[in-house]
Design an enzyme around this catalytic site. Structure first.
Site, mmCIF file in Angstrom:
data_model
loop_
_atom_site.group_PDB
_atom_site.id
_atom_site.type_symbol
_atom_site.label_atom_id
_atom_site.label_comp_id
_atom_site.label_asym_id
_atom_site.label_seq_id
_atom_site.Cartn_x
_atom_site.Cartn_y
_atom_site.Cartn_z
ATOM 1 N N LEU A 1 77.124 73.249 -17.271
ATOM 2 C CA LEU A 1 76.440 71.975 -17.482
ATOM 3 C C LEU A 1 77.130 70.986 -16.555
ATOM 4 O O LEU A 1 78.365 70.843 -16.597
ATOM 5 C CB LEU A 1 76.538 71.530 -18.943
ATOM 6 N N ASP A 2 76.359 70.353 -15.676
ATOM 7 C CA ASP A 2 76.936 69.471 -14.664
ATOM 8 C C ASP A 2 77.946 68.496 -15.263
ATOM 9 O O ASP A 2 77.811 68.059 -16.408
ATOM 10 C CB ASP A 2 75.829 68.677 -13.968
ATOM 11 N N LYS A 3 78.924 68.152 -14.455
ATOM 12 C CA LYS A 3 79.952 67.213 -14.903
ATOM 13 C C LYS A 3 79.342 65.888 -15.349
ATOM 14 O O LYS A 3 79.785 65.278 -16.322
ATOM 15 C CB LYS A 3 80.967 66.973 -13.775
#
Length: 330
Positions: free
Chosen positions: A104-106
């Protein structure tokens, strides 16, 4: 009866890491099997000794399966590398060794699983299983039905086209999207292609597990019902391929490239020759030869073929004078 299992599965079953990470450790030469450097495809059988970075890994260290659901806040990096600042493992600080399922993207927030079950990780991550992931997205300007339609039909990014997906408008600048694939920063790239910028992205569901009212930055254990459903959903996954053939995932990557080339190869060669074939029978045979990749050599051969009979014809008229000469001598 053969009781051996693939080495990466054995390492994963101990809770040390996922199978993919185990494959990386093996290729990096950090795994020893019976005091010898391990290789991809090696199998473990009872009585073998396995070491990772000098530490003995045994089946006795196998821990109880753990399945967590975390509402990841923005700023946390989905990685197991503890030296990276704000990594997800240190953030959760669970007493047992766990690792995230997927990424999950930062900059994104929302639902993500963590577990020490390497089997279920590989099965959930396999794109072929078409597991749904649902997101709520907010962009920088108002959206319209055309935007929704384009997003749902697929957008060209990363040298491919995204699969059709479900998209529902929720507000002037907010929409809900359900994906069955997980390309790198997929939703953000899709929006950028259409001229939008994502200002907020939250994953609210993975398969049958919903975020619901789980507070941001908190985690919970999955219920027995949720775990059972997850296992049933991935029961048909091609488990054997990943255990016995570590290179199996690589076969999926090249499968995308032929898909791009098919329309290109089918576009010109098939449409152009067909009309010529209908005109005559002999010319298409000649025309079709240059299209096989030898456009210059074969026409040249035709010229020679034309010249040869002309020489032979010239040779025939020259022969009568020779015969005539012989007759005069006779």
């Amino acid at each position: 009866m053969d009781q051996s299992i693939s080495l990466n599965k054995f390492i994963s079953d101990t809770g040390y890491c996922s199978r993919r990470e185990a494959d990386n450790l093996i290729t990096q030469g950090r795994v020893l099997l019976n005091d010898r450097p391990a290789a991809l495809g090696n199998r473990y059988k009872p009585g073998d000794t396995v070491e990772v970075d000098g530490s003995l890994i045994t089946a006795a260290k196998k821990e109880k399966r753990v399945y967590l659901a975390l509402n990841k806040p923005p700023g946390i990096t989905t990685t197991t590398e503890l030296h990276i600042k704000d990594n997800i493992i240190s953030f959760v600080n669970y007493p047992q060794r766990i690792f995230p399922i997927g990424r999950l993207d930062k900059d994104s927030e929302g639902l993500i699983f963590l577990t020490n079950d390497g089997d279920i990780i590989n099965k959930i991550l396999r794109a072929a299983n078409n597991h749904e992931k649902e997101y709520v997205v907010r962009v920088n300007k108002p959206i319209n039905p055309a935007f929704v339609q384009q997003m749902s039909q697929g957008v060209p990014i990363l040298d491919t086209r995204t699969l059709p997906c479900k998209v529902q408008m929720m507000g002037r600048q907010t929409f809900r999207i359900t994906l069955t694939q997980g390309l790198n920063r997929q939703i953000r790239r899709m929006c950028e292609y259409l001229g939008y910028t994502v200002v907020g992205l939250q994953r609210v569901r993975i398969m049958n597990v919903r975020l619901d009212k789980l507070p941001l930055g908190k985690w919970r254990h999955l219920s027995e019902a949720e775990i059972s459903f997850l296992k049933e959903s991935v029961a048909d996954s091609s488990k054997v391929r990943s255990e016995d053939n570590p290179s199996a995932p690589r076969k999926k990557a090249p499968a995308r490239t032929p898909a791009k080339d098919h329309p290109k190869t089918a576009f010109t060669p098939e449409t152009k020759p067909s009309p010529h074939k209908h005109k005559t029978t002999k010319p298409p045979a000649k025309d079709s030869k240059p299209r096989t990749g030898k456009p210059t050599e074969k026409p040249g051969k035709r010229e020679n073929a034309v010249q040869k009979p002309s020489q032979s014809r010239r040779g025939k008229p020259s022969s009568p004078p020779k015969n005539a000469g012989k007759r005069r001598r006779g």
